[in-house]
Design an enzyme around this catalytic site. Structure first.
Site, mmCIF file in Angstrom:
data_model
loop_
_atom_site.group_PDB
_atom_site.id
_atom_site.type_symbol
_atom_site.label_atom_id
_atom_site.label_comp_id
_atom_site.label_asym_id
_atom_site.label_seq_id
_atom_site.Cartn_x
_atom_site.Cartn_y
_atom_site.Cartn_z
ATOM 1 N N GLY B 75 -0.461 5.767 3.099
ATOM 2 C CA GLY B 75 -1.047 4.888 2.090
ATOM 3 C C GLY B 75 -0.050 4.305 1.116
ATOM 4 C CD GLN B 76 5.033 6.624 0.933
ATOM 5 O OE1 GLN B 76 6.002 5.908 1.151
ATOM 6 N NE2 GLN B 76 5.043 7.933 1.116
ATOM 7 N NE ARG B 77 2.188 -1.303 -4.876
ATOM 8 C CZ ARG B 77 1.076 -1.945 -5.237
ATOM 9 N NH1 ARG B 77 0.723 -3.050 -4.619
ATOM 10 N NH2 ARG B 77 0.305 -1.482 -6.189
#
Lengths: 385, 187
Positions: B75-77
């Site tokens: 889910g990291q940018r």
């Protein structure tokens, strides 16, 4: 009727899945792309991209095949879902096809392929080096060990080439004796030949390269040139400075692992040639070599992390070293034989072996002379420069 | 040509011929929402050694006679642009929210609404896990639902479920909703 139909279709499909048309591109793809697939729990984003490429490849292949054979998708499906196709043996054949739809299956195929390649590489190393270096057996990443391994290889090469050189000198002496014993039979230029041989005896370090050329009739012209050049260089500067030494060393010292850009073949072939320089300089060049190798060994990757091409190069080098060793063994054997023959030669009595030698040596001497001439010319050129 | 390819793919899909019904579930949400923890707790695995996901994880869970293939994508940018690639043929979306991270409610709401607009997720049911309910500062699920304007979703089934992936509380309730929903939908 329909069953018959599906039967030939499935046979054709299975045949296709075992044919080079299918196997080669699919295997190629897997071997090229499998290196990023490890058995970590987490998947890399790049896997998805590779899977997509794989899907495209398989679709293209199957499309082409179906067009060629003239079956449609429904026939394909019918055939593949028939009980015949469900047998265990055929399931494995269909695995690469099913892997297009099943990422997990695809992943496991790729991980498996990667492991296979790694094991193969390890096996090759083991075969060629006799044993695996420790850093590869316990999985501990120790670059120092790799360095050590490189040093060992280097030292071995140096030792062997020194031996080889000594043997060459012995040979040289022997051939000189032969000149004496055969001078009556080959009456072309016995005087000049014996004088030449004498020359070589009095100045062995200068003519060392000619001696070794004589025993390597199969060596390429190129490598001879290079060897003669470097021999001349080192004999002109009695004690080569580190940088002048490294000139050749750079390209010659184990180029495989850390310098994939350089072509390993020609430089690898230089190793033994150039070490067979005069014994006086080989001692100092050996030091330069080792120093250089040590410095260059500053690369810090365990074997398993090297790229396949690097691994291949490492293997190539291992093969090369092995070949050298085998050659040396053969030479040693020959030399032992020659020792037996040379002792009786000193007393004029001739044995059966000496009888056979003159015929060959007469031929060889012509060659030898030619080569010597060539080497001298080259030497001159290099020194003039 | 494109159609032919699609046909071939569906052929291969049918080839698998498993008797089990397979369901593809994508598990998304901001970084540190607890997606991987939730995935591992679904698969009854240890949840104590989880690190930020750089790629994606897949687990297959058998539930209610179905095989749930759950894809948990980081889910990291910098990874979020890759989400799109995993949405095809998805049967259900699970969206995880860190209920205690109020500062990022807006950000997570934006990401969710972008997903809802994705063509590949058209009409796909959504289960929202209001995770980390074990933390004292966690907002209640109803509050989050309101903030996300879930009640405006008219084109799909949706559900918000309070849970704690670490303790496992509420997770099973969510799974039950999934199974009931999928069964209803596929029948």
């Amino acid at each position: 009727m329909a069953e018959d139909d599906s039967e030939w279709v499935i046979e054709s499909i299975v045949g296709y899945l075992g044919s080079p048309e299918w196997v080669i591109p699919v295997t190629d793809f897997m071997e090229n792309k499998c290196t990023v697939f490890d058995d970590e729990d987490e998947n890399k984003l790049s896997y998805t991209e590779i899977h997509a490429q794989y899907k495209k490849l398989v679709e293209k292949l199957l499309d082409n095949y179906m067009q060629e054979v003239g079956i449609n998708e429904q026939q394909f499906l019918d055939a593949c879902t028939s009980p015949f196709a469900k047998s265990k043996t055929l399931q494995s054949v269909f695995q690469p096809v099913l892997a297009t739809d099943d990422f997990q299956m695809f992943r496991s195929l790729m991980v498996q392929k990667n492991m296979e390649l790694q094991l193969q590489a390890l096996r090759v190393i083991k075969e060629r080096n006799g044993a695996l270096p420790e850093c590869l057996t316990d999985g501990v990443d120790v670059m120092a060990e790799l360095q050590e391994q490189e040093m060992k290889i280097l030292q071995e090469v140096l030792k062997k080439s020194k031996e080889e050189y000594d043997e060459e000198m012995c040979r040289r002496m022997r051939s000189e004796e032969e000149v004496g014993s055969t001078s009556s039979s080959c009456s072309d230029k016995p005087v000049s030949e014996s004088r030449e041989a004498h020359n070589a005896m009095t100045a062995p370090s200068q003519h060392g390269n000619t001696a070794k050329v004589s025993s390597k009739p199969t060596k390429k012209e190129e490598s001879k040139t290079a060897a003669a050049g470097s021999a001349a260089k080192s004999s002109s500067t009695s004690k080569p400075k580190p940088d002048s030494g490294s000139n050749g060393v750079e390209s010659r010292v184990l180029p495989a692992v850390r310098a994939p850009v350089k072509s390993s073949e020609p430089s690898a072939s230089l190793i033994p040639e150039s070490t067979r320089q005069s014994s006086s300089s080989s001692q100092s060049t050996a030091e330069v070599w080792l120093e250089e190798a040590h410095r260059e060994a500053g690369f810090t990757k365990p074997f398993v992390e090297l790229t396949t091409s690097q691994q291949e190069e490492l293997q190539q080098r291992a093969t090369y070293l092995r070949q050298q060793r085998d050659k040396l063994h053969a030479l040693k054997k020959e030399q032992q034989k020659s020792k037996h023959t040379t002792t009786p030669v000193e007393s004029p009595a001739t044995t059966t072996t000496t009888n056979t030698i003159p015929e060959i040596s007469a031929e060889e001497k012509k060659k030898l002379q030619k080569r010597k001439h060539l080497a001298d010319k080259l030497k001159e050129e290099v020194i003039k420069k | 040509m494109g159609e032919a390819q699609k046909g071939l793919l569906s052929v291969i899909e049918k080839l698998k011929g498993s008797t089990e019904q397979e369901v593809r579930i994508v598990l998304l949400g901001l970084d540190n929402a607890g997606k991987t923890t939730l995935l591992k707790s679904l698969a009854s695995e240890d949840v104590n050694t989880i690190t930020p996901t750089q790629g994606f994880n897949i687990k297959s869970v058998a539930s209610h006679g179905m095989k749930l293939n759950v894809w948990d994508i980081g889910g990291q940018r910098k990874i979020r642009p890759f989400w799109k690639k995993y949405l095809e043929n998805t049967d259900l979306l699970i969206y995880v929210i860190d209920s205690a991270d109020k500062k990022r409610f807006e950000e997570t709401g934006l990401e969710l609404s972008e997903l809802i607009d994705e063509e590949n997720l058209k009409g796909v049911p959504v289960l929202i896990f209001a995770n980390k309910q074990d933390l004292a500062t966690a907002s209640p699920a109803s509050e989050i639902a309101e903030g996300l304007n879930l009640h405006t979703y008219r084109d799909r089934e949706w559900q918000i479920q309070a849970c704690s992936a670490v303790s496992g509380e509420g997770v099973q309730d969510g799974m039950n909703w999934i199974c009931n929903n999928i069964v209803n939908k596929k029948k």
